[in-house]
Scaffold this motif. Structure first.
Motif, PDB file in Angstrom:
ATOM      1  N   PRO A 245      35.297  45.858  43.002  1.00 52.26           N
ATOM      2  CA  PRO A 245      36.703  45.436  42.999  1.00 52.26           C
ATOM      3  C   PRO A 245      37.102  44.630  44.228  1.00 52.26           C
ATOM      4  O   PRO A 245      38.192  44.059  44.259  1.00 52.26           O
ATOM      5  CB  PRO A 245      37.465  46.759  42.945  1.00 52.26           C
ATOM      6  N   LEU A 246      36.254  44.601  45.234  1.00 53.11           N
ATOM      7  CA  LEU A 246      36.534  43.773  46.412  1.00 53.11           C
ATOM      8  C   LEU A 246      35.732  42.479  46.266  1.00 53.11           C
ATOM      9  O   LEU A 246      34.505  42.490  46.305  1.00 53.11           O
ATOM     10  CB  LEU A 246      36.140  44.515  47.684  1.00 53.11           C
ATOM     11  N   VAL A 247      36.450  41.395  46.066  1.00 55.93           N
ATOM     12  CA  VAL A 247      35.774  40.116  45.855  1.00 55.93           C
ATOM     13  C   VAL A 247      36.028  39.191  47.027  1.00 55.93           C
ATOM     14  O   VAL A 247      37.105  39.187  47.619  1.00 55.93           O
ATOM     15  CB  VAL A 247      36.239  39.437  44.548  1.00 55.93           C
ATOM     16  N   LYS A 248      35.005  38.438  47.346  1.00 53.06           N
ATOM     17  CA  LYS A 248      35.117  37.491  48.455  1.00 53.06           C
ATOM     18  C   LYS A 248      35.167  36.077  47.902  1.00 53.06           C
ATOM     19  O   LYS A 248      34.456  35.732  46.957  1.00 53.06           O
ATOM     20  CB  LYS A 248      33.942  37.664  49.404  1.00 53.06           C
ATOM     21  N   GLY A 249      36.025  35.288  48.506  1.00 57.18           N
ATOM     22  CA  GLY A 249      36.155  33.906  48.070  1.00 57.18           C
ATOM     23  C   GLY A 249      35.807  32.945  49.183  1.00 57.18           C
ATOM     24  O   GLY A 249      35.167  33.303  50.162  1.00 57.18           O
ATOM     25  N   ILE A 250      36.282  31.731  49.008  1.00 55.50           N
ATOM     26  CA  ILE A 250      35.996  30.704  50.003  1.00 55.50           C
ATOM     27  C   ILE A 250      36.898  30.870  51.219  1.00 55.50           C
ATOM     28  O   ILE A 250      37.933  31.551  51.158  1.00 55.50           O
ATOM     29  CB  ILE A 250      36.171  29.297  49.401  1.00 55.50           C
ATOM     30  N   LYS A 251      36.504  30.280  52.320  1.00 55.13           N
ATOM     31  CA  LYS A 251      37.308  30.168  53.530  1.00 55.13           C
ATOM     32  C   LYS A 251      37.725  31.530  54.090  1.00 55.13           C
ATOM     33  O   LYS A 251      38.779  31.645  54.720  1.00 55.13           O
ATOM     34  CB  LYS A 251      38.545  29.296  53.275  1.00 55.13           C
ATOM     35  N   GLY A 252      36.903  32.551  53.885  1.00 52.54           N
ATOM     36  CA  GLY A 252      37.153  33.848  54.480  1.00 52.54           C
ATOM     37  C   GLY A 252      38.156  34.716  53.761  1.00 52.54           C
ATOM     38  O   GLY A 252      38.531  35.785  54.253  1.00 52.54           O
ATOM     39  N   PHE A 253      38.628  34.288  52.605  1.00 47.68           N
ATOM     40  CA  PHE A 253      39.576  35.086  51.833  1.00 47.68           C
ATOM     41  C   PHE A 253      38.851  36.145  51.017  1.00 47.68           C
ATOM     42  O   PHE A 253      37.714  35.955  50.598  1.00 47.68           O
ATOM     43  CB  PHE A 253      40.394  34.192  50.894  1.00 47.68           C
ATOM     44  N   GLU A 254      39.534  37.241  50.783  1.00 47.14           N
ATOM     45  CA  GLU A 254      39.046  38.277  49.899  1.00 47.14           C
ATOM     46  C   GLU A 254      40.235  38.880  49.153  1.00 47.14           C
ATOM     47  O   GLU A 254      41.389  38.710  49.560  1.00 47.14           O
ATOM     48  CB  GLU A 254      38.287  39.372  50.654  1.00 47.14           C
ATOM     49  N   ALA A 255      39.939  39.552  48.071  1.00 44.45           N
ATOM     50  CA  ALA A 255      40.998  40.207  47.301  1.00 44.45           C
ATOM     51  C   ALA A 255      40.452  41.505  46.741  1.00 44.45           C
ATOM     52  O   ALA A 255      39.261  41.618  46.440  1.00 44.45           O
ATOM     53  CB  ALA A 255      41.499  39.313  46.176  1.00 44.45           C
ATOM     54  N   GLU A 256      41.326  42.475  46.604  1.00 46.56           N
ATOM     55  CA  GLU A 256      40.933  43.776  46.095  1.00 46.56           C
ATOM     56  C   GLU A 256      41.681  44.089  44.817  1.00 46.56           C
ATOM     57  O   GLU A 256      42.914  44.046  44.779  1.00 46.56           O
ATOM     58  CB  GLU A 256      41.201  44.869  47.120  1.00 46.56           C
ATOM     59  N   PHE A 257      40.935  44.395  43.787  1.00 45.31           N
ATOM     60  CA  PHE A 257      41.502  44.790  42.505  1.00 45.31           C
ATOM     61  C   PHE A 257      41.668  46.305  42.507  1.00 45.31           C
ATOM     62  O   PHE A 257      40.702  47.049  42.681  1.00 45.31           O
ATOM     63  CB  PHE A 257      40.563  44.342  41.379  1.00 45.31           C
TER      64      PHE A 257
END
Lengths: 112, 113
Positions: free
Chosen positions: A55-67
């Motif tokens: 549920p913790l996803v990492k994206g570009i440019k150091g961003f992340e999001a948690e579902f």
């Protein structure tokens, strides 16, 4: 009504501050979740996405999001923002077999 | 990823006229989507355009006001008909990637006087 809610309309931070942008949705069942960014004068770009798994996803440019399924939330985070992160951020939800729905957007201003 | 080009990038139009926005994709895609982004608001889906069939419109949008063409797998047009100032908006063309994300054009900013 089913919706995507972004809690903050405009966020102002200083460089190196930590960022968390809230996103909640009201669709039931299986959903795919996205964060898009729109830099000034540019088109929308995908930051990250969640379909399944961790549920913790990492994206570009150091961003992340948690579902967090129990909270119907998909908050965007970055530990230390930069001036170049100034942009509009959109949370989006793609309910299973349905079309992409967007939140109202959060405008982030990072002061140098 | 897909590269999407829209024309015009911006235009200023008079009330009562119509404007056609073109969208060209660098690869063949089954579905193309047209969104509207009104000032200070989020993206709202207008319609989904499949090649070879009528476009599917979302609630609140009708074919007479927003006719769409989809002549082939790389091209679509959206016409904003009989424009009023309320139609001032950014109109965005998008396509779906292999894993469900959307790719967007740079948008067409329309101002109706």
């Amino acid at each position: 009504a089913q919706s995507v809610s972004q809690h903050n309309h405009h966020v102002i931070l200083s460089e190196a501050a930590s960022l968390e942008l809230g996103c909640n949705y009201s669709y039931g069942g299986t959903v795919n979740l996205f964060w898009y960014v729109q830099y000034p004068g540019q088109h929308l770009q995908l930051l990250l996405k969640y379909f399944s798994g961790d549920p913790l996803v990492k994206g570009i440019k150091g961003f992340e999001a948690e579902f967090i399924k129990s909270k119907f939330s998909f908050n965007l985070r970055k530990p230390s923002v930069q001036w170049s992160d100034t942009a509009e951020y959109f949370c989006a939800v793609n309910p299973y077999n349905n079309d992409m729905r967007f939140g109202a957007g959060t405008r982030l201003t990072v002061k140098p | 990823s897909a590269v999407i080009s829209q024309k015009p990038s911006r235009d200023i139009c008079q009330r009562g006229t119509s404007l056609t926005i073109q969208c060209q994709v660098d690869s063949q895609v089954t579905m193309m989507f047209w969104y509207r982004q009104q000032p200070g608001q989020s993206l709202t889906l207008i319609a989904t355009a499949n090649q070879g069939s009528e476009a599917t419109y979302e609630s609140g949008f009708v074919i007479d006001k927003f006719p769409i063409s989809r002549p082939n797998l790389t091209f679509s047009t959206l016409t904003v008909s009989n424009m009023s100032p309320e139609d001032s908006s950014i109109y965005l063309c998008s396509v779906e990637g292999d894993t469900g994300e959307l790719f967007f054009g740079e948008g067409s900013r329309l101002t109706v006087l």
